[in-house]
Scaffold this motif. Structure first.
Motif, mmCIF file in Angstrom:
data_model
loop_
_atom_site.group_PDB
_atom_site.id
_atom_site.type_symbol
_atom_site.label_atom_id
_atom_site.label_comp_id
_atom_site.label_asym_id
_atom_site.label_seq_id
_atom_site.Cartn_x
_atom_site.Cartn_y
_atom_site.Cartn_z
ATOM 1 N N ASP A 34 -15.564 -2.292 -64.563
ATOM 2 C CA ASP A 34 -15.381 -1.658 -63.255
ATOM 3 C C ASP A 34 -15.386 -0.133 -63.419
ATOM 4 O O ASP A 34 -14.342 0.493 -63.576
ATOM 5 C CB ASP A 34 -14.081 -2.134 -62.618
ATOM 6 C CG ASP A 34 -13.988 -1.777 -61.147
ATOM 7 O OD1 ASP A 34 -14.975 -1.248 -60.590
ATOM 8 O OD2 ASP A 34 -12.923 -2.034 -60.550
ATOM 9 N N LYS A 90 -23.113 -4.544 -57.368
ATOM 10 C CA LYS A 90 -21.801 -4.689 -58.004
ATOM 11 C C LYS A 90 -21.497 -6.175 -58.193
ATOM 12 O O LYS A 90 -21.580 -6.956 -57.247
ATOM 13 C CB LYS A 90 -20.723 -4.033 -57.150
ATOM 14 C CG LYS A 90 -19.360 -4.031 -57.811
ATOM 15 C CD LYS A 90 -18.354 -3.227 -57.023
ATOM 16 C CE LYS A 90 -17.026 -3.199 -57.758
ATOM 17 N NZ LYS A 90 -16.073 -2.296 -57.142
ATOM 18 N N THR A 120 -15.636 -9.033 -58.434
ATOM 19 C CA THR A 120 -14.466 -8.481 -59.126
ATOM 20 C C THR A 120 -13.926 -9.464 -60.163
ATOM 21 O O THR A 120 -13.463 -9.050 -61.230
ATOM 22 C CB THR A 120 -13.373 -8.127 -58.098
ATOM 23 O OG1 THR A 120 -13.933 -7.203 -57.159
ATOM 24 C CG2 THR A 120 -12.166 -7.507 -58.756
ATOM 25 N N SER A 166 -11.593 -4.423 -66.752
ATOM 26 C CA SER A 166 -11.067 -3.100 -66.423
ATOM 27 C C SER A 166 -11.305 -2.177 -67.611
ATOM 28 O O SER A 166 -11.513 -2.640 -68.746
ATOM 29 C CB SER A 166 -9.565 -3.178 -66.128
ATOM 30 O OG SER A 166 -8.849 -3.465 -67.316
#
Length: 188
Positions: free
Chosen positions: A142, A154, A157, A162
C-alpha cells in the motif's frame, strides 16, 4: 552503522528510513525531494554511499536501481556490507501482475537477473563473499504507486501489505542468524 536509502521520502523507502533512524543508525536519504533526481544524480549518490554499511536500493526509475547496483558492486563485493534491493513479486509472475504494470514487471525481472549475476557469477559467492546482496520481493504494498489517477489499478485492500510489514521482513533478514539472499512474501 551508516545506512543509505534511495527513495526515502515515501512508501517502502520512507518506512525503512524511519526504521533505521529509530534504531539509532546514521541514515542518508536520497530522493527528488532533496535534490537527487535519478539517473542524473547517480554519481553523487554513489560517492556519498561509499562509506556506508548498508545501502537500500529502492528509488525509481528501475534503470537507476540497476545502474547503481552495477556501479557499486565492484567496490563493495569484498567488504562486510549489505545491499538491500527492493524488488517486487511482479518479477516472479508469468503474466502481467496488474494492468499498467507490464513495463514495471519487465524491469524488475531485469533487476533480479542483475542481482543473480552479481551474486552467483563467482563460485566464491556461494561459499560466502563478505558483501550480502539481498533482494526482497514483496507482494502488493500500500504505497503511492496506486494513487488515484494512476494507470495502475489498485488491488483489493485484503491482499495488500503495509509498509510496516515490509519493514518487519527487512528487520528479520538483518537479524537472522542465516544469510538470506532472496525472499518473496505476500499477504495471505
Amino acid at each position: 552503522m551508516k545506512v543509505a536509502i534511495t527513495g526515502h521520502t515515501s512508501g517502502i523507502g520512507q518506512g525503512l528510513y524511519r526504521y533505521f533512524e529509530a534504531q539509532g543508525h546514521e541514515v542518508l536519504g536520497f530522493s527528488t525531494h532533496n535534490g537527487y533526481v535519478l539517473p542524473e544524480a547517480e554519481d553523487q549518490v554513489l560517492e556519498q554511499i561509499q562509506h556506508c554499511d548498508i545501502f537500500v536500493n529502492n528509488a525509481l526509475p528501475i534503470a537507476s536501481q540497476i545502474s547503481l547496483l552495477k556501479k557499486l558492486w565492484p567496490s563493495w563485493e569484498d567488504a562486510d556490507k549489505k545491499i538491500i534491493v527492493i524488488g517486487s513479486i511482479a518479477s516472479r509472475l508469468q503474466c502481467a501482475a496488474r494492468s499498467g504494470l507490464e513495463d514495471y514487471q519487465r524491469e524488475k525481472k531485469e533487476l533480479d537477473a542483475v542481482c543473480n549475476t552479481l551474486r552467483y557469477f563467482d563460485p566464491e559467492m556461494i561459499q560466502g563473499k563478505p558483501c550480502s546482496l539481498i533482494a526482497i520481493h514483496p507482494g502488493f504494498v500500500d504505497t503511492n504507486i496506486f494513487q488515484p489517477g494512476s494507470p495502475i489499478a489498485k488491488p483489493p485492500t485484503a491482499v495488500m501489505l503495509s509498509v510496516a510489514q515490509v519493514v518487519d521482513v527487512v528487520n528479520y533478514i538483518l537479524t537472522s542468524p542465516i544469510k538470506i539472499d532472496d525472499i518473496v512474501f505476500r499477504r495471505t
